[in-house]
Structures are given as structure tokens and as C-alpha cells.
Design a protein around this motif. Sequence first.
Motif, PDB file in Angstrom:
ATOM      1  N   LYS A  19      44.799  58.088  38.360  1.00  0.00           N
ATOM      2  CA  LYS A  19      46.017  58.338  37.602  1.00  0.00           C
ATOM      3  C   LYS A  19      46.807  59.504  38.177  1.00  0.00           C
ATOM      4  CE  LYS A  19      44.957  56.429  33.036  1.00  0.00           C
ATOM      5  NZ  LYS A  19      44.935  56.737  31.580  1.00  0.00           N
ATOM      6  N   HIS A  20      48.120  59.336  38.232  1.00  0.00           N
ATOM      7  CA  HIS A  20      48.995  60.423  38.668  1.00  0.00           C
ATOM      8  C   HIS A  20      49.217  61.375  37.498  1.00  0.00           C
ATOM      9  CE1 HIS A  20      52.164  62.593  40.679  1.00  0.00           C
ATOM     10  NE2 HIS A  20      53.016  62.326  39.686  1.00  0.00           N
ATOM     11  N   TYR A  21      49.220  62.675  37.773  1.00  0.00           N
ATOM     12  CA  TYR A  21      49.413  63.652  36.703  1.00  0.00           C
ATOM     13  C   TYR A  21      50.598  64.554  37.014  1.00  0.00           C
ATOM     14  CZ  TYR A  21      48.550  67.396  33.355  1.00  0.00           C
ATOM     15  OH  TYR A  21      48.683  68.314  32.347  1.00  0.00           O
ATOM     16  N   GLN A  22      51.491  64.697  36.031  1.00  0.00           N
ATOM     17  CA  GLN A  22      52.647  65.565  36.205  1.00  0.00           C
ATOM     18  C   GLN A  22      52.516  66.861  35.416  1.00  0.00           C
ATOM     19  OE1 GLN A  22      55.803  62.674  35.166  1.00  0.00           O
ATOM     20  NE2 GLN A  22      56.562  62.955  37.264  1.00  0.00           N
ATOM     21  N   ASN A  23      52.350  66.745  34.108  1.00  0.00           N
ATOM     22  CA  ASN A  23      52.236  67.926  33.255  1.00  0.00           C
ATOM     23  C   ASN A  23      51.599  67.538  31.925  1.00  0.00           C
ATOM     24  OD1 ASN A  23      54.383  66.839  31.582  1.00  0.00           O
ATOM     25  ND2 ASN A  23      55.814  67.592  33.147  1.00  0.00           N
ATOM     26  N   LEU A  24      51.542  68.508  31.012  1.00  0.00           N
ATOM     27  CA  LEU A  24      50.894  68.283  29.727  1.00  0.00           C
ATOM     28  C   LEU A  24      51.512  67.141  28.918  1.00  0.00           C
ATOM     29  CD1 LEU A  24      50.077  71.838  28.281  1.00  0.00           C
ATOM     30  CD2 LEU A  24      48.469  69.971  28.728  1.00  0.00           C
ATOM     31  N   GLN A  25      52.776  66.874  29.138  1.00  0.00           N
ATOM     32  CA  GLN A  25      53.425  65.801  28.392  1.00  0.00           C
ATOM     33  C   GLN A  25      52.781  64.439  28.661  1.00  0.00           C
ATOM     34  OE1 GLN A  25      55.701  66.081  25.939  1.00  0.00           O
ATOM     35  NE2 GLN A  25      55.347  68.289  26.187  1.00  0.00           N
ATOM     36  N   GLY A  64      50.535  61.121  23.019  1.00  0.00           N
ATOM     37  CA  GLY A  64      50.136  59.787  22.577  1.00  0.00           C
ATOM     38  C   GLY A  64      48.855  59.268  23.201  1.00  0.00           C
ATOM     39  N   ALA A  65      48.216  60.053  24.043  1.00  0.00           N
ATOM     40  CA  ALA A  65      46.990  59.604  24.719  1.00  0.00           C
ATOM     41  C   ALA A  65      45.787  59.737  23.790  1.00  0.00           C
ATOM     42  CB  ALA A  65      46.774  60.418  25.983  1.00  0.00           C
ATOM     43  N   SER A  66      44.721  59.061  24.156  1.00  0.00           N
ATOM     44  CA  SER A  66      43.447  59.223  23.444  1.00  0.00           C
ATOM     45  C   SER A  66      42.526  60.076  24.321  1.00  0.00           C
ATOM     46  CB  SER A  66      42.807  57.871  23.150  1.00  0.00           C
ATOM     47  OG  SER A  66      42.578  57.149  24.352  1.00  0.00           O
ATOM     48  N   ILE A  67      41.916  61.104  23.714  1.00  0.00           N
ATOM     49  CA  ILE A  67      41.096  62.059  24.462  1.00  0.00           C
ATOM     50  C   ILE A  67      39.714  62.158  23.811  1.00  0.00           C
ATOM     51  CG2 ILE A  67      40.939  64.407  25.362  1.00  0.00           C
ATOM     52  CD1 ILE A  67      43.965  64.689  24.827  1.00  0.00           C
ATOM     53  N   GLN A  97      43.561  72.801  18.627  1.00  0.00           N
ATOM     54  CA  GLN A  97      44.326  74.052  18.656  1.00  0.00           C
ATOM     55  C   GLN A  97      45.201  74.125  19.900  1.00  0.00           C
ATOM     56  OE1 GLN A  97      41.177  76.975  18.354  1.00  0.00           O
ATOM     57  NE2 GLN A  97      41.244  77.018  16.124  1.00  0.00           N
ATOM     58  N   PHE A  98      44.646  73.687  21.038  1.00  0.00           N
ATOM     59  CA  PHE A  98      45.412  73.702  22.288  1.00  0.00           C
ATOM     60  C   PHE A  98      46.585  72.721  22.210  1.00  0.00           C
ATOM     61  CE2 PHE A  98      46.235  71.881  26.500  1.00  0.00           C
ATOM     62  CZ  PHE A  98      46.540  73.021  27.221  1.00  0.00           C
ATOM     63  N   LEU A  99      46.318  71.524  21.704  1.00  0.00           N
ATOM     64  CA  LEU A  99      47.377  70.513  21.606  1.00  0.00           C
ATOM     65  C   LEU A  99      48.475  70.967  20.647  1.00  0.00           C
ATOM     66  CD1 LEU A  99      45.218  67.253  21.478  1.00  0.00           C
ATOM     67  CD2 LEU A  99      46.480  68.165  23.435  1.00  0.00           C
ATOM     68  N   ASP A 100      48.083  71.535  19.509  1.00  0.00           N
ATOM     69  CA  ASP A 100      49.078  72.012  18.540  1.00  0.00           C
ATOM     70  C   ASP A 100      49.947  73.116  19.153  1.00  0.00           C
ATOM     71  OD1 ASP A 100      48.045  70.272  16.697  1.00  0.00           O
ATOM     72  OD2 ASP A 100      46.883  71.768  15.596  1.00  0.00           O
ATOM     73  N   LYS A 101      49.304  74.019  19.880  1.00  0.00           N
ATOM     74  CA  LYS A 101      50.040  75.122  20.514  1.00  0.00           C
ATOM     75  C   LYS A 101      51.090  74.604  21.480  1.00  0.00           C
ATOM     76  CE  LYS A 101      49.272  79.175  23.454  1.00  0.00           C
ATOM     77  NZ  LYS A 101      48.235  79.972  24.203  1.00  0.00           N
ATOM     78  N   ASN A 102      50.765  73.503  22.154  1.00  0.00           N
ATOM     79  CA  ASN A 102      51.683  72.946  23.157  1.00  0.00           C
ATOM     80  C   ASN A 102      52.493  71.762  22.630  1.00  0.00           C
ATOM     81  OD1 ASN A 102      51.080  74.313  25.961  1.00  0.00           O
ATOM     82  ND2 ASN A 102      49.092  74.069  24.952  1.00  0.00           N
ATOM     83  N   ILE A 114      51.682  68.850  21.446  1.00  0.00           N
ATOM     84  CA  ILE A 114      51.252  67.548  21.957  1.00  0.00           C
ATOM     85  C   ILE A 114      50.534  66.795  20.843  1.00  0.00           C
ATOM     86  CG2 ILE A 114      49.843  66.319  23.658  1.00  0.00           C
ATOM     87  CD1 ILE A 114      52.080  67.829  24.979  1.00  0.00           C
ATOM     88  N   LYS A 115      50.936  65.559  20.604  1.00  0.00           N
ATOM     89  CA  LYS A 115      50.241  64.733  19.623  1.00  0.00           C
ATOM     90  C   LYS A 115      49.405  63.708  20.377  1.00  0.00           C
ATOM     91  CE  LYS A 115      53.354  65.232  15.687  1.00  0.00           C
ATOM     92  NZ  LYS A 115      54.160  64.529  14.649  1.00  0.00           N
ATOM     93  N   ALA A 116      48.087  63.795  20.173  1.00  0.00           N
ATOM     94  CA  ALA A 116      47.167  62.881  20.850  1.00  0.00           C
ATOM     95  C   ALA A 116      46.086  62.458  19.877  1.00  0.00           C
ATOM     96  CB  ALA A 116      46.561  63.557  22.076  1.00  0.00           C
ATOM     97  N   ASP A 117      45.404  61.397  20.205  1.00  0.00           N
ATOM     98  CA  ASP A 117      44.318  60.874  19.369  1.00  0.00           C
ATOM     99  C   ASP A 117      42.994  61.414  19.907  1.00  0.00           C
ATOM    100  OD1 ASP A 117      42.797  59.432  17.631  1.00  0.00           O
ATOM    101  OD2 ASP A 117      42.977  57.532  18.730  1.00  0.00           O
ATOM    102  N   ILE A 118      42.297  62.219  19.114  1.00  0.00           N
ATOM    103  CA  ILE A 118      41.054  62.838  19.564  1.00  0.00           C
ATOM    104  C   ILE A 118      39.857  62.006  19.090  1.00  0.00           C
ATOM    105  CG2 ILE A 118      39.575  64.875  19.388  1.00  0.00           C
ATOM    106  CD1 ILE A 118      42.075  66.567  19.050  1.00  0.00           C
ATOM    107  N   HIS A 119      39.018  61.600  20.048  1.00  0.00           N
ATOM    108  CA  HIS A 119      37.765  60.899  19.737  1.00  0.00           C
ATOM    109  C   HIS A 119      36.621  61.899  19.879  1.00  0.00           C
ATOM    110  CE1 HIS A 119      39.268  56.750  19.580  1.00  0.00           C
ATOM    111  NE2 HIS A 119      40.071  57.080  20.587  1.00  0.00           N
ATOM    112  N   GLU A 120      35.984  62.246  18.780  1.00  0.00           N
ATOM    113  CA  GLU A 120      34.871  63.188  18.848  1.00  0.00           C
ATOM    114  C   GLU A 120      33.577  62.434  19.161  1.00  0.00           C
ATOM    115  OE1 GLU A 120      32.483  66.549  16.208  1.00  0.00           O
ATOM    116  OE2 GLU A 120      34.234  65.537  15.356  1.00  0.00           O
ATOM    117  N   ILE A 121      32.955  62.790  20.279  1.00  0.00           N
ATOM    118  CA  ILE A 121      31.668  62.210  20.645  1.00  0.00           C
ATOM    119  C   ILE A 121      30.739  63.330  21.106  1.00  0.00           C
ATOM    120  CG2 ILE A 121      32.586  59.941  21.261  1.00  0.00           C
ATOM    121  CD1 ILE A 121      32.567  60.721  24.140  1.00  0.00           C
ATOM    122  N   SER A 122      29.457  63.095  21.027  1.00  0.00           N
ATOM    123  CA  SER A 122      28.492  64.120  21.447  1.00  0.00           C
ATOM    124  C   SER A 122      27.734  63.609  22.662  1.00  0.00           C
ATOM    125  CB  SER A 122      27.507  64.423  20.313  1.00  0.00           C
ATOM    126  OG  SER A 122      26.839  63.259  19.904  1.00  0.00           O
TER     127      SER A 122
END
Length: 286
Positions: A103-109, A113-116, A126-131, A133-141
Motif C-alpha cells: 500500500k502507498h502511504y501519504q499521511n495520517l488522512q 475510515g480505515a479499520s485498525i 487518544q492519538f486518533l482523536d488528537k489528529n 481521524i475517525k477509524a474503526d478500532i478492532h481490539e485483539i490480543s
Amino acid sequence: MDNIIRIAVQKSGRLSDDSLSLIKECGIKFYNGTGKLKSTATNFPIEFLFLRDDDIPGYVADGVADIGIVGENEMVEKDKQVTVVKKLGFSKCRLSLAIPKSKHYQNLQDFQGASIATSYPKILQQFLDKNKIKADIHEISGSVEIAPSIGLADAICDIVSSGSTLMMNGLKEVEEIFKSEAVLISHQNLSTEKQDILERLLFRINAVQTGKNNKYLLLNAPNDSLQEIVSLIPGMKSPTILPLAEEGWSSVHAVVNEDRFWEVIENLRAAGAQGILVVPIEKMVI
């Protein structure tokens, strides 16, 4: 038991090895055989609990352990009511965002809308809110790196040391969001007796770490260049100067910080210093 302090330490891994190595360098003797979850020192009033790293902040906050050594990332993520006593300077790593190499990467934008996938949803949010950015967070261990290849997420947010694990899983690091190192934490309401024991432990830790960060320097200096040579040594106090048997020469003894060591040595040689010896310092009390 106010006459003993209980410390929580990660039961295995690099942080565990670094933590126990530091404690042993403090002259504290204990046995931590394979699978052992509890141990008491034989020559210092301290008891060890060997735990999962993500459990340590909670154990300390609840008072089950009085103090603990844990990664700063785990402490922030768990967000428990604990006191940071000291940053220890080892087991350094970073929490970073990574995407597939293709994947090509330009910046935080690009994360809009991505899933992380991550094991650190609080720090990531906290990092996404500061910048903004609205993204979908999948919590896994565990095994976060596999998430993009199985279609679970577009990207990951995980701990990075060398970056080799990312490479092996076809990922590349694109944004660092949090720097971490080992920290010594404590319960917020230690008794006076336990606080005194903690201060004794801190005294030993500081002596060990100050010693590691400095070198003992011995050199021979011609007397006509002595003042210049002394001025080049950024010691804690004035260096020790002793006359040599050979007339016109003196021996100079000083302590030099590791960060400036090579620069200082080069300058000393240029000023006429000879016979320069560098000796490691085991402990240093200041």
C-alpha cells in the motif's frame, strides 16, 4: 506487612530479564526458578510477584503489590491509579501504525475510515482523536500482525522494537504514535515504612544506573597543558590531580559521562594527554 515491600515484575520476556538484571545489580539476592510466581529476597526486605505485564498496573493500583516495573505503554493503556516513581531507561520500544508493504502511504488522512487492529485501543483512540481521524478500532490480543493478511483490518497499531516482525508479516511502519520504556510505579498510598524501603531501593537503582552512564578516566598530562586538559573534562566536580614520578607530568583522574565520552577523549589527545585509561564504574553514589 509494613516491614517488607512487594514488587510486581513481568514473569518472562525482555522486560523481565532487564528488570531482574537491574535488581541483581543492586545487590539484592533472590531465587526465581522456572515457573516460580513468588519469591522473597534473602538480603533485602522485598518480595517478588511474577505476573503478566498487563496485570501489573492493576495489582499495584489495588495494593496487592506495592510497586511494580512495567512498560509505560501498558501503564498508560490500563489507566490505573498508580504513581510513576522513576523512568528506568531500558526496554525501550514504540507503538506504531503499520500497513501492508504493497500500500502507498501519504499521511495520517489515509487512516480516515480505515479499520485498525490493536491491543492498545485506548492509546490509539487518544492519538486518533488528537489528529481528528475517525477509524474503526478492532481490539485483539496477540498476533496483531496477521490482521491485514486475513482481512480483519486495513492496518495495525502495535509495539515495535526492531521492526523485523512487521517485515516478516509483509507490513511497514508508517507512523510512530507513542514512545515507551520501563517505569517503576507504586501504589498511591504507601505506608511510611514501605516508602522508606522504596527510597532505599531507589538509592541502589540510582547508584547502579549512574555508574553505567559514566566512565572513570585516568590520564597523564604534561604540566604545561594541565589547565587546558582539566578544562576539557566535564566532570561532576574538579578532577583529582596527582604528581607523577617523572618531573613535569601529572596524573589526572575524573568521571566522564558516556554520552560525551569519545568527544572528550579526542579533545584530550589533541591537548597532549597520554596514557589514557578508561574504566567502567560498577556503582556510583552522588
